[in-house]
Design a protein around this motif. Structure first.
Motif, PDB file in Angstrom:
ATOM      1  N   VAL A 151       0.860  -1.197   0.000  1.00 64.84           N
ATOM      2  CA  VAL A 151       0.000   0.000   0.000  1.00 64.84           C
ATOM      3  C   VAL A 151       0.894   1.244   0.000  1.00 64.84           C
ATOM      4  O   VAL A 151       1.765   1.395   0.861  1.00 64.84           O
ATOM      5  CB  VAL A 151      -0.930   0.031   1.225  1.00 64.84           C
ATOM      6  CG1 VAL A 151      -1.857   1.255   1.151  1.00 64.84           C
ATOM      7  CG2 VAL A 151      -1.743  -1.252   1.297  1.00 64.84           C
ATOM      8  N   VAL A 196       0.838   5.548  -0.175  1.00 60.81           N
ATOM      9  CA  VAL A 196       0.041   6.765   0.021  1.00 60.81           C
ATOM     10  C   VAL A 196       0.929   7.971  -0.281  1.00 60.81           C
ATOM     11  O   VAL A 196       2.069   8.038   0.192  1.00 60.81           O
ATOM     12  CB  VAL A 196      -0.499   6.864   1.471  1.00 60.81           C
ATOM     13  CG1 VAL A 196      -1.205   8.199   1.692  1.00 60.81           C
ATOM     14  CG2 VAL A 196      -1.419   5.719   1.783  1.00 60.81           C
ATOM     15  N   TYR A 252      -3.715   7.077  -3.306  1.00 58.44           N
ATOM     16  CA  TYR A 252      -3.256   5.775  -2.814  1.00 58.44           C
ATOM     17  C   TYR A 252      -3.122   4.803  -3.991  1.00 58.44           C
ATOM     18  O   TYR A 252      -3.797   4.919  -5.012  1.00 58.44           O
ATOM     19  CB  TYR A 252      -4.204   5.207  -1.764  1.00 58.44           C
ATOM     20  CG  TYR A 252      -5.558   4.825  -2.296  1.00 58.44           C
ATOM     21  CD1 TYR A 252      -5.775   3.529  -2.822  1.00 58.44           C
ATOM     22  CD2 TYR A 252      -6.622   5.724  -2.289  1.00 58.44           C
ATOM     23  CE1 TYR A 252      -7.022   3.163  -3.322  1.00 58.44           C
ATOM     24  CE2 TYR A 252      -7.854   5.365  -2.783  1.00 58.44           C
ATOM     25  CZ  TYR A 252      -8.054   4.083  -3.304  1.00 58.44           C
ATOM     26  OH  TYR A 252      -9.291   3.730  -3.811  1.00 58.44           O
ATOM     27  N   LEU A 294      -8.951   2.385   3.946  1.00 58.66           N
ATOM     28  CA  LEU A 294      -8.594   1.621   2.751  1.00 58.66           C
ATOM     29  C   LEU A 294      -8.901   0.147   3.025  1.00 58.66           C
ATOM     30  O   LEU A 294      -8.410  -0.432   4.005  1.00 58.66           O
ATOM     31  CB  LEU A 294      -7.110   1.813   2.416  1.00 58.66           C
ATOM     32  CG  LEU A 294      -6.671   3.229   2.007  1.00 58.66           C
ATOM     33  CD1 LEU A 294      -5.174   3.265   1.750  1.00 58.66           C
ATOM     34  CD2 LEU A 294      -7.434   3.704   0.788  1.00 58.66           C
TER      35      LEU A 294
END
Length: 594
Positions: A514, A516, A555, A578
């Motif tokens: 992930v 961001v 993201y 998320l």
């Protein structure tokens, strides 16, 4: 300047010769001497024949009035001032007491009206039966003092009582002005103002003037018993005791009564009081040293002086003559070394000094001038040209903690554009040490022809934030303010991005990446987390530091499968949630985790 000095060096000796050496000058000085024992009171004036010519008399001035300016207006002003900046309240009251007071200024001169002089001369001729008599002018005083007397508030017992407000040397020539200026407390100012509104205000000026003259011839012996004087109660106080003229008068009278000083006289004048008056200077010179009265007079002595000035009938100050013991003369005993007795013989005329009192009351001045602002005026000390605006800088509680984490310093700039067009710039740098030390954080600007006081309260502020940890700097634009307080709030906030979902239920997924990223005042900031099946998502959240009210961030989520293929999802979010178990339908073949 050198020519003026040479001229003065030539003129001064000539003037001295004219006054002392030449016949005319000597005659002029002799004409000033009066026969002090032969005074006559006519038409409320004391008149004395001169020594040079018994047909020529001189008078004692006995009237005083306010001085006038060139336009004929009284030289008088009472300015009451109020300092609202230092007002105080008690018991939570909304109306308080301001500080302040007043400044009283006026001039007084003593002189005698021409009409009174003319009438006195006529009365003198009639009384003595000689039309050749002439009243030539005033006596020039040897010395003088003045004292201003009025009622003031005694702070010790809150009573109103008469007090001597000012004392000093007076001019010796008739027609000379005495300027008076002094300050009063708010309470005294109120009492005096109310007194002005009365028919006879309680503010008077007393002139104690000394003059000299030649006595008639007399024969007398004065015997001084030094041992008896030293045994006296007052003398035993030594040099620490100070006396005013009235004290000395009483002490000399006591010395005569108990024969410490013995006076004997022969001839026609056997009046002891008259003899004391003639020998007063000799007695004082033998026993006392002069002292400036304003340097030694205490409140009790002042009250004693004032009581002597009051008329028993009216209670007001009144003019009167003294025997020679001035009211405002100050003395202390000499350190007498003589022993035994001394005898002094007098057999001639002598120079004798007497005192004359002239009193002045302000009268019904307020009735005629109370509404004139050039005489009575109340002002506020809040002069716009002397005012300054203090802007406090406050620190928000949450911001204080950021100096340990995120902030190096904050620069606060203030800009004030005045009505004149001039600009005042002020700068304040706030550091952690200022908060720890409790320093007062403030910015100050003044008044530069700012007649519009409402606009004067307006100013502009901008701040520059210096961040730590590679976050750079941020500067705000100029912002309008009117408040007396600038509150500094952090221009950023901390936000948590939570990762949610049941990642263990995802088949054939060995890792999730992930990413961001967002803009922090023009700088791109990015963070990444790698999650594997079986890990606790609670420990994998993001904490972002974003500008205030800028919630949106970008993201990217990569799901990496066991065969190397990836699923990818990109988007924008502002909620901070998320979900990792919502797989996209697009599969990307890849041999890396990017």
């Amino acid at each position: 300047m050198r020519n003026r000095t040479r001229l003065t060096n030539k003129i001064l000796p000539a003037m001295l010769w004219f006054l002392v050496g030449c016949p005319f000058g000597g005659k002029y000085l002799m004409a000033q001497q009066i026969q002090i024992d032969r005074g006559i009171r006519v038409n409320d004036l004391w008149c004395f024949p001169t020594l040079e010519d018994s047909l020529v008399y001189r008078y004692l001035p006995n009237d005083a009035r306010l001085g006038l300016d060139k336009h004929g207006a009284p030289q008088f002003s009472m300015i009451r001032y109020v300092d609202n900046a230092n007002a105080s309240t008690t018991n939570g009251a909304s109306i308080g007491q301001a500080s302040g007071g007043s400044v009283l200024h006026f001039t007084v001169l003593y002189e005698t009206e021409k009409s009174k002089i003319t009438k006195a001369e006529t009365a003198l001729k009639q009384k003595l039966g000689n039309n050749s008599l002439r009243l030539s002018g005033p006596i020039i005083f040897k010395e003088g003092r003045y004292s201003l007397v009025s009622s003031v508030l005694n702070r010790n017992n809150n009573s109103v009582e008469r007090s001597i407000l000012a004392i000093g040397k007076a001019p010796v020539v008739e027609g000379s002005w005495v300027p008076l200026s002094f300050e009063l407390t708010p309470e005294q100012s109120k009492i005096l103002l109310e007194s002005f509104k009365m028919t006879t205000p309680d503010i008077s000026l007393v002139f104690d003037m000394a003059f000299e003259g030649i006595t008639d011839a007399f024969q007398a012996d004065m015997t001084v018993d030094w041992s008896a004087i030293k045994r006296g109660q007052h003398y035993r106080a030594g040099g620490s005791a100070y006396f005013i003229g009235a004290d000395v008068e009483a002490q000399v009278a006591e010395m005569v009564r108990n024969n410490s000083i013995k006076l004997t006289t022969t001839g026609q004048d056997a009046n002891i009081e008259s003899l004391i008056s003639k020998l007063y200077d000799r007695i004082v010179q033998l026993l006392y040293d002069p002292v400036e009265p304003e340097k030694m007079m205490d409140e009790e002595q002042m009250s004693g002086v004032i009581s002597q000035l009051l008329d028993p009938a009216s209670g007001l100050l009144a003019s009167r003559n003294t025997t020679g013991f001035g009211l405002f003369a100050g003395f202390k005993y000499k350190d007498i070394q003589s022993e035994g007795k001394s005898v002094m013989h007098f057999n001639a005329r002598s120079v004798n000094k007497k005192h004359h009192l002239i009193t002045f009351n302000i009268g019904n001045f307020y009735k005629h001038y109370g509404d004139k602002t050039n005489h009575f005026k109340t002002i506020s000390l809040e002069d716009p040209d002397f005012q300054q605006r203090e802007i406090r800088v406050g620190i928000d509680g949450d911001l204080a903690g950021e100096f340990d984490k995120m902030i190096n310093s904050v620069t606060v700039n203030l800009q004030k554009v005045h009505q004149s067009g001039d600009t005042t710039m002020r700068e304040l740098v706030v550091r952690k040490s200022d908060l720890v030390n409790g320093e007062a954080l403030r910015l100050i600007y003044g008044s530069v022809n700012d007649q519009n006081r409402s606009n004067w309260l307006s100013y502009q502020v901008k701040t520059k934030w210096h961040f730590s940890g590679g976050y750079g700097e941020y500067e705000t634009p100029w912002q309008d303010h009117t408040s007396a307080m600038i509150n500094l709030f952090a221009p950023f906030e901390r936000r948590n991005i939570q990762l949610l979902g049941d990642i263990n239920a995802l088949a054939d997924i060995k890792a999730i990446v992930v990413k961001v990223n967002y803009s922090f005042f023009g700088q791109n900031r990015s963070f990444q987390q790698v999650i594997r099946p079986g890990e606790n998502l609670t420990d994998k959240s993001f904490q972002l530091i974003t500008p205030v009210d800028e919630f949106e961030y970008n993201y990217t989520i990569h799901w990496i499968k066991s065969d190397g293929h990836q699923l990818k999802k990109t988007g924008k979010d502002s909620f901070g949630l998320l979900f990792l178990d919502e797989l996209p339908e697009i599969t990307i073949q890849s041999h890396n985790n990017n």
